[in-house]
Design a protein around this motif. Structure first.
Motif, PDB file in Angstrom:
ATOM      1  N   HIS A 128       0.568  -1.065  -0.381  1.00  0.00           N
ATOM      2  CA  HIS A 128      -0.084  -0.388   0.072  1.00  0.00           C
ATOM      3  C   HIS A 128       0.617   1.505  -0.117  1.00  0.00           C
ATOM      4  O   HIS A 128       1.592   1.284   0.581  1.00  0.00           O
ATOM      5  N   LYS A 129       0.493   2.832  -0.981  1.00  0.00           N
ATOM      6  CA  LYS A 129       1.424   3.572  -0.817  1.00  0.00           C
ATOM      7  C   LYS A 129       0.199   4.673  -0.196  1.00  0.00           C
ATOM      8  O   LYS A 129      -0.525   4.434  -1.009  1.00  0.00           O
ATOM      9  N   TYR A 130       0.618   5.794   0.743  1.00  0.00           N
ATOM     10  CA  TYR A 130       0.161   6.449   0.710  1.00  0.00           C
ATOM     11  C   TYR A 130       0.601   7.432   0.213  1.00  0.00           C
ATOM     12  O   TYR A 130       1.571   7.675   1.501  1.00  0.00           O
ATOM     13  N   ARG A 148      10.687  14.374  -6.585  1.00  0.00           N
ATOM     14  CA  ARG A 148       9.518  14.573  -5.979  1.00  0.00           C
ATOM     15  C   ARG A 148       8.440  13.658  -6.697  1.00  0.00           C
ATOM     16  O   ARG A 148       8.694  13.155  -7.905  1.00  0.00           O
ATOM     17  N   GLY A 149       7.155  13.404  -5.703  1.00  0.00           N
ATOM     18  CA  GLY A 149       6.667  12.658  -5.854  1.00  0.00           C
ATOM     19  C   GLY A 149       7.043  10.971  -5.455  1.00  0.00           C
ATOM     20  O   GLY A 149       6.460   9.874  -6.509  1.00  0.00           O
ATOM     21  N   GLY A 150       8.463  10.567  -5.259  1.00  0.00           N
ATOM     22  CA  GLY A 150       9.241   9.505  -5.250  1.00  0.00           C
ATOM     23  C   GLY A 150       8.674   8.655  -4.346  1.00  0.00           C
ATOM     24  O   GLY A 150       8.907   7.014  -4.757  1.00  0.00           O
ATOM     25  N   SER A 151       7.480   8.723  -3.601  1.00  0.00           N
ATOM     26  CA  SER A 151       7.255   7.595  -2.968  1.00  0.00           C
ATOM     27  C   SER A 151       6.323   6.303  -3.428  1.00  0.00           C
ATOM     28  O   SER A 151       6.258   5.275  -3.041  1.00  0.00           O
ATOM     29  N   ASP A 152       5.912   6.976  -4.989  1.00  0.00           N
ATOM     30  CA  ASP A 152       5.304   6.046  -5.553  1.00  0.00           C
ATOM     31  C   ASP A 152       6.636   5.278  -6.154  1.00  0.00           C
ATOM     32  O   ASP A 152       6.064   3.304  -6.045  1.00  0.00           O
ATOM     33  N   THR A 153       7.217   5.693  -6.357  1.00  0.00           N
ATOM     34  CA  THR A 153       8.447   4.992  -7.344  1.00  0.00           C
ATOM     35  C   THR A 153       9.365   3.695  -5.775  1.00  0.00           C
ATOM     36  O   THR A 153       9.083   2.739  -6.096  1.00  0.00           O
ATOM     37  N   SER A 211       1.426  13.750 -15.558  1.00  0.00           N
ATOM     38  CA  SER A 211      -0.176  14.193 -14.598  1.00  0.00           C
ATOM     39  C   SER A 211       0.707  13.181 -13.640  1.00  0.00           C
ATOM     40  O   SER A 211       1.255  11.759 -13.683  1.00  0.00           O
ATOM     41  N   LYS A 212       0.392  14.489 -12.803  1.00  0.00           N
ATOM     42  CA  LYS A 212       1.499  13.653 -11.530  1.00  0.00           C
ATOM     43  C   LYS A 212       0.510  12.416 -10.691  1.00  0.00           C
ATOM     44  O   LYS A 212       1.140  12.382  -9.748  1.00  0.00           O
ATOM     45  N   VAL A 213      -0.525  12.078 -10.872  1.00  0.00           N
ATOM     46  CA  VAL A 213      -1.133  11.759 -10.435  1.00  0.00           C
ATOM     47  C   VAL A 213      -0.309   9.992 -10.217  1.00  0.00           C
ATOM     48  O   VAL A 213      -0.229   9.321  -8.581  1.00  0.00           O
TER      49      VAL A 213
END
Ligand code: ADP
Ligand code: ASP
Ligand code: MG
Length: 422
Positions: free
Chosen positions: A6-8, A154-159, A212-214
């Motif tokens: 799970h990623k939040y 930035r946004g690296g938690s998705d990765t 799209s930064k989603v």
């Protein structure tokens, strides 16, 4: 029993109340018999707050040493949210432990502030899971071979989440965020945007790379390379929503192109406000111009996106390209100080107020006239196109930033993407 990551995101972790909700949702999944690894982002606004503090104190000419400290600093945001989530889980009676990236370890290269994950040692995490714990691993960070803390951009938690899912052979990676899936375009800009039940991996890759930064682009690349099933879904549904319903919600990134997808010529519209245009005017039109201009730019580690060279008049040409806004001033300085004088160019000018708008769809492969329809729609709105770039499944245009919303809405309607309102 399946293993699920799970990623939040930051908004989902934005307050003690929201963290409690995350803990309850995770507990529900764990009690249903799943092994769960959670990858949280920093609480919303925290990364910005930390980086703004650094900017106040930054040296005039930021060096590699400065970027190292930025990573030391920014990584603390995720360390705090991870510990808070572990505490909230323990309060729910769930055995839980959190690890910073370096403790796992998540190994990266040494490119501070934009490091790439090289490998993940999953042994420690697996041992905890086997002992019945929920394991939390900080998003956004790792450690290089010299022991320095690094961050992934930035946004690296998705990765982080997708890479951990890949390393552990997880059954699915669920990206919980503040919207309930991937939409035809950013629903905050176009209220008529429609949620997609599925989106092909290739389309998602284009949409992420076009702004799209989603999902962070690298997370989609990882998913493709290791075939990790990703679902994007909302963390704002009630935490006790039926598990079977939750498992089917949101948007699934698929690796198969089904017939339905083939029918939609354009599946989505992406945009990026974060670019700037730089032009070198009056360059002698001789072989090697592109190399002489872009070589030094690449050597300075500046990423270039759309490029055009105008037809020459009297042996002189104009050469324009876009860079990220963060690199804009540095690019101008570099061209004005070193590159343009050396090649006898007349002038270097720039425009930081541009944006890039792109239409994306695998159906574009088999349909002609899609790009020309895009150009017609923009011309009907009186929007001037400054640059164009195309690939098999996308067409991008660079336009004045003040027309961004107008362009995205007009294209969204023209390509039949608006929600049907009964
Ligand atoms: P998180 O903090 O959970 O990582 P982000 O802010 O990084 O969340 O990403 C979610 C945001 O992405 C949404 O709030 C939405 O405004 C934006 N977004 C941009 N394009 C899209 C799209 N095509 N579909 C859904 N959301 C999008
Ligand atoms: N906290 C980091 C950021 O704000 C990473 C992330 O949220 O994915 O960019
Ligand atoms: Mg994000």
């Amino acid at each position: 029993m399946s293993l699920i990551v799970h990623k939040y995101g930051g908004t989902s972790m934005g307050s003690p109340e929201r963290i409690r909700n995350v803990a309850r949702r995770v507990t529900k999944w764990a009690r249903a018999g799943h092994q769960i690894v959670v990858v949280p982002s920093a609480m919303s606004g925290e990364t910005n707050r930390l980086l703004a503090l650094a900017a106040e104190l930054a040296p005039q000419r930021p060096s590699a040493a400065y970027h190292r400290e930025l990573d030391m600093l920014a990584a603390t945001g995720e360390q705090a949210s991870s510990a808070l989530l572990a505490i909230a889980l323990q309060a729910e009676g769930m055995d839980s432990v959190s690890y910073a990236g370096w403790q796992v370890p998540v190994r990266t290269d040494s490119s501070h502030t934009k490091a790439r994950i090289e490998s993940i040692d999953s042994e420690r995490v697996r041992a905890d899971l086997d002992d019945g714990r929920v394991v939390i691993v900080t998003g956004f960070q790792g450690i290089d071979e010299l022991g320095n803390i690094t961050t992934l951009g930035r946004g690296g938690s998705d990765t982080s989440a997708v890479a951990i899912a890949a390393a552990m052979g997880a059954d699915e990676c669920l990206i919980y965020t503040d919207v309930d899936g991937v939409y035809t375009t950013d629903p905050r800009v176009v209220p008529a945007a429609r949620r997609l039940h599925t989106v092909s991996f290739e389309e998602m890759l284009e949409m992420a790379s076009l702004g799209s930064k989603v999902l962070q682009i690298r997370s989609v690349e990882f998913a493709g390379k290791y075939r990790v099933p990703i679902r994007v879904l909302s963390s704002f549904t009630p935490w006790d929503i039926d598990l079977a319903e939750e498992m089917q919600s949101g948007t699934l990134i698929t690796f198969e192109e089904d017939e339905k997808m083939e029918q939609a010529v354009v599946s989505g519209i992406a945009f990026n406000r974060g670019e700037a245009k730089v032009s070198v005017l009056g360059v002698p039109d001789t072989p090697g111009i592109a190399y002489r201009i872009l070589g030094p730019v690449a050597d300075a580690n500046i990423e270039v996106d759309v490029i055009i060279q105008n037809i020459s008049k009297e042996g002189k040409a104009d050469f324009s390209f876009t860079v990220g806004q963060a690199d804009y001033q540095r690019t101008l300085d570099l061209l004005r100080e070193a590159v343009a004088p050396a090649m006898g160019a007349q002038e270097v000018v720039g425009d930081p107020n541009i944006c890039k708008v792109s239409i994306v769809g695998i159906g574009m492969r088999s349909h002609v006239g899609v790009a020309s329809k895009m150009f017609r729609v923009l011309s009907e709105e009186g929007i001037n196109i400054q640059m164009i770039s195309t690939s098999e499944i996308k067409t991008s245009v660079v336009i004045d930033e003040k027309y961004l919303e107008l362009a995205v809405r007009a294209l969204h309607t023209a390509f039949g993407l608006d929600q049907q309102t009964a």
